[in-house]
Design an enzyme around this catalytic site. Sequence first.
Site, short mmCIF file in Angstrom:
data_model
loop_
_atom_site.label_atom_id
_atom_site.label_comp_id
_atom_site.label_asym_id
_atom_site.label_seq_id
_atom_site.Cartn_x
_atom_site.Cartn_y
_atom_site.Cartn_z
N HIS A 161 -9.40 1.48 -3.24
CA HIS A 161 -9.97 2.03 -2.00
C HIS A 161 -10.89 3.22 -2.30
O HIS A 161 -10.98 4.16 -1.50
CB HIS A 161 -8.87 2.43 -0.99
CG HIS A 161 -8.18 1.25 -0.39
ND1 HIS A 161 -7.27 1.37 0.64
CD2 HIS A 161 -8.26 -0.08 -0.65
CE1 HIS A 161 -6.81 0.17 0.98
NE2 HIS A 161 -7.39 -0.74 0.20
N ASN A 210 0.81 -1.21 0.00
CA ASN A 210 0.00 0.00 0.00
C ASN A 210 0.85 1.26 0.00
O ASN A 210 2.04 1.18 0.30
CB ASN A 210 -0.91 -0.01 1.24
CG ASN A 210 -2.26 -0.64 0.95
OD1 ASN A 210 -2.82 -0.43 -0.12
ND2 ASN A 210 -2.76 -1.41 1.90
N TYR A 244 -13.86 1.90 2.19
CA TYR A 244 -12.92 3.03 2.25
C TYR A 244 -13.57 4.35 1.83
O TYR A 244 -13.02 5.42 2.11
CB TYR A 244 -11.67 2.75 1.41
CG TYR A 244 -10.71 1.83 2.14
CD1 TYR A 244 -9.72 2.35 2.97
CD2 TYR A 244 -10.81 0.45 2.04
CE1 TYR A 244 -8.86 1.51 3.67
CE2 TYR A 244 -9.95 -0.38 2.72
CZ TYR A 244 -8.98 0.15 3.54
OH TYR A 244 -8.13 -0.67 4.24
N CYS A 266 -5.72 -5.61 -4.39
CA CYS A 266 -6.27 -5.29 -3.07
C CYS A 266 -7.28 -6.36 -2.73
O CYS A 266 -8.02 -6.82 -3.59
CB CYS A 266 -6.96 -3.93 -3.15
SG CYS A 266 -7.94 -3.51 -1.69
N ASP A 267 -7.31 -6.73 -1.45
CA ASP A 267 -8.23 -7.80 -1.07
C ASP A 267 -9.58 -7.29 -0.57
O ASP A 267 -10.47 -8.08 -0.27
CB ASP A 267 -7.59 -8.68 0.02
CG ASP A 267 -7.26 -7.88 1.29
OD1 ASP A 267 -7.55 -6.67 1.34
OD2 ASP A 267 -6.71 -8.49 2.23
P1 NAD Z 1 4.36 -5.40 8.46
O1 NAD Z 1 5.14 -4.20 8.85
O2 NAD Z 1 3.96 -6.40 9.50
O3 NAD Z 1 5.16 -6.21 7.36
C1 NAD Z 1 5.87 -5.63 6.34
C2 NAD Z 1 7.27 -6.23 6.27
O4 NAD Z 1 7.95 -5.59 5.17
C3 NAD Z 1 8.14 -5.98 7.50
O5 NAD Z 1 8.65 -7.21 7.99
C4 NAD Z 1 9.26 -5.07 7.01
O6 NAD Z 1 10.50 -5.28 7.63
C5 NAD Z 1 9.30 -5.41 5.54
N1 NAD Z 1 9.89 -4.41 4.66
C6 NAD Z 1 9.78 -3.06 4.75
N2 NAD Z 1 10.45 -2.49 3.73
C7 NAD Z 1 10.97 -3.49 2.98
C8 NAD Z 1 11.75 -3.54 1.81
N3 NAD Z 1 12.11 -2.42 1.17
N4 NAD Z 1 12.12 -4.73 1.31
C9 NAD Z 1 11.76 -5.88 1.94
N5 NAD Z 1 11.01 -5.90 3.06
C10 NAD Z 1 10.61 -4.72 3.57
O7 NAD Z 1 3.06 -4.87 7.69
P2 NAD Z 1 1.70 -5.64 7.36
O8 NAD Z 1 0.63 -5.05 8.19
O9 NAD Z 1 1.91 -7.08 7.41
O10 NAD Z 1 1.45 -5.16 5.87
C11 NAD Z 1 2.35 -5.39 4.83
C12 NAD Z 1 1.93 -4.64 3.59
O11 NAD Z 1 0.79 -5.28 2.99
C13 NAD Z 1 1.49 -3.19 3.85
O12 NAD Z 1 1.89 -2.38 2.77
C14 NAD Z 1 -0.01 -3.31 3.86
O13 NAD Z 1 -0.64 -2.09 3.60
C15 NAD Z 1 -0.18 -4.28 2.73
N6 NAD Z 1 -1.50 -4.90 2.62
C16 NAD Z 1 -2.18 -4.59 1.49
C17 NAD Z 1 -3.43 -5.11 1.27
C18 NAD Z 1 -4.15 -4.70 0.04
O14 NAD Z 1 -5.36 -4.76 0.01
N7 NAD Z 1 -3.46 -4.24 -1.00
C19 NAD Z 1 -3.99 -5.98 2.21
C20 NAD Z 1 -3.24 -6.29 3.36
C21 NAD Z 1 -1.99 -5.74 3.56
C1 G6P Z 2 -7.88 -4.24 3.93
C2 G6P Z 2 -7.32 -3.34 2.85
C3 G6P Z 2 -5.84 -3.31 2.87
C4 G6P Z 2 -5.33 -3.00 4.27
C5 G6P Z 2 -5.85 -4.12 5.16
C6 G6P Z 2 -5.35 -4.15 6.57
O1 G6P Z 2 -7.73 -5.58 3.57
O2 G6P Z 2 -7.76 -3.69 1.58
O3 G6P Z 2 -5.37 -2.41 1.91
O4 G6P Z 2 -3.93 -2.93 4.29
O5 G6P Z 2 -7.24 -4.03 5.17
O6 G6P Z 2 -5.48 -2.98 7.24
P1 G6P Z 2 -5.00 -2.91 8.78
O7 G6P Z 2 -5.49 -1.58 9.22
O8 G6P Z 2 -5.68 -4.06 9.44
O9 G6P Z 2 -3.50 -3.03 8.77
MN MN Z 3 -6.48 -2.72 -0.01
#
Ligand code: NAD
Ligand code: G6P
Ligand code: MN
Length: 443
Positions: free
Chosen positions: A203, A150, A265, A173-174
């Site tokens: 979103h 994101n 969103y 995006c999920d």
């Molecule tokens: P998190 O911080 O637990 O995990 C992210 C990991 O990425 C960490 O371990 C961190 O050390 C690592 N990291 C950071 N920069 C890095 C780089 N340049 N190279 C390699 N690793 C790196 O976060 P999270 O809550 O697990 O979320 C992870 C990502 O997934 C976030 O961007 C979140 O928004 C995204 N996400 C997106 C959706 C979606 O709908 N698109 C859904 C869920 C999560």
């Molecule tokens: C949804 C959205 C993601 C977001 C996730 C977790 O699945 O589509 O883009 O990163 O929620 O959000 P949170 O606030 O739980 O980290």
């Molecule tokens: Mn999303």
Amino acid sequence: MNKSKRLKIVLVGGGSTWTPGLLKSLCIKKEEFPIEELRMFDIDEERQRQIGEFAEILFKEEYPEAKIIYTINKEEAYKDVDFVFCQIRSGGFEMRQYDERIPLSYGVVGQETCGPGGFAYGLRSIPDMIEIINDARRYAKDPWILNYTNPAAIVALALDRVFPNDKKIINMCDQPVNLINSFAKILDVAPTEIIPEYIGLNHFGWFTKLSDRQGKDLLPKLRENILDNGFAPSDAAERDASWLVTYGMVKRIVSDFPEYIPNTYLQYYLYPEKVVEHLDANHTRTDEVKEGREKRVFEECARVKRAGTAKGSIIAKNEAHADMIVDVASSIYYDKNQEFILIVKNDGIIDNFSKDAMVECRAKVGGAGVNGYHFGKLDVFMKGLMEGQLAYENLTVDAYFEKSYEKALQALTMNRTVVDAGKAKAILDDLLDINKGKWPELK
Ligand code: NAD
Ligand code: G6P
Ligand code: MN
């Protein structure tokens, strides 16, 4: 690709809180997406080690035929991979907290992906994502890159500027899937029985139709149900309080704008004042995630390590988030042409909208990548909202590449969560301070 070969994949952001679910999904779907080698790569060695050790135990029990590697070495991570699954958090939860708190201190929505928080996060994610794609392509031959990182809207636009029309980079995006699962529960049908029509930006979108297999639109029935009974996620029992409030807001949106079913969103853009009332600058979503999901995941990894088994582990569970990325990858690899809701370049999908926009819509996915379905024309309300949001997104990406303070200020002023240019400037200046060294130097 040679279809009889087993695949090498790398999870970038291997220390993510979402990784255990993804590992489980890979185990469950080993027939549909057989892997030979699973690599995990993270820049945080300690985070990666904990999830890596959990992965070794889980795979030994459920997927012994796949080799596991976890590393902080890029070459080891990317060498000869076929797929890169990416979910990084640039700046970590430490910076997410500022993304949320700073806008809130001015009475403005503080959120991971929307408003000034999403803007700040976007300026950190862009360079990291560009680097990841370049690294992957340095060490592997043209791998597919499936990205969840994101703010996906900003990341998708920025990557399209650097790697124009690159069919092998897919942003996703999920949330549409989470919503379909919730609709299915309310309507008492299987999620696979709902054929959705969806349109918007990431979103920032709407379900415009929800057909059953006979072509009947289930949306009117769902709308009535939401208006009578409210709205909750399908997995409400496992959700934190703030997500239940967010899903609850869908009733309000549907009662004010009944034609379509909104993505959750949209609450941030339609009712920013109401949302701010619910938010607490001293305890934001970051605190909730750190006390909840993050704590649970890392404590459970340690417990599994001590126990020496992942059997029955609460984090080795199937999640829509994980299934989606594995299903998209499988549909690409086996050219299945399955349908998903994905982020893709407009170019002919919406007739009356910029062809360069990265829109979110129903699409077919196969060996040639993502093919979005034609949508037609947006109505005036949707179009107006989306034009404003797209202008904000484009200005954000311009601000990054041109290192322009003025574009950054224009972006925040355009955003419906901000509007007032004075507030935009104050928030921007605070974000600039805290992001020194993490953002380009805006002039
Ligand atoms: P998190 O911080 O637990 O995990 C992210 C990991 O990425 C960490 O371990 C961190 O050390 C690592 N990291 C950071 N920069 C890095 C780089 N340049 N190279 C390699 N690793 C790196 O976060 P999270 O809550 O697990 O979320 C992870 C990502 O997934 C976030 O961007 C979140 O928004 C995204 N996400 C997106 C959706 C979606 O709908 N698109 C859904 C869920 C999560
Ligand atoms: C949804 C959205 C993601 C977001 C996730 C977790 O699945 O589509 O883009 O990163 O929620 O959000 P949170 O606030 O739980 O980290
Ligand atoms: Mn999303």
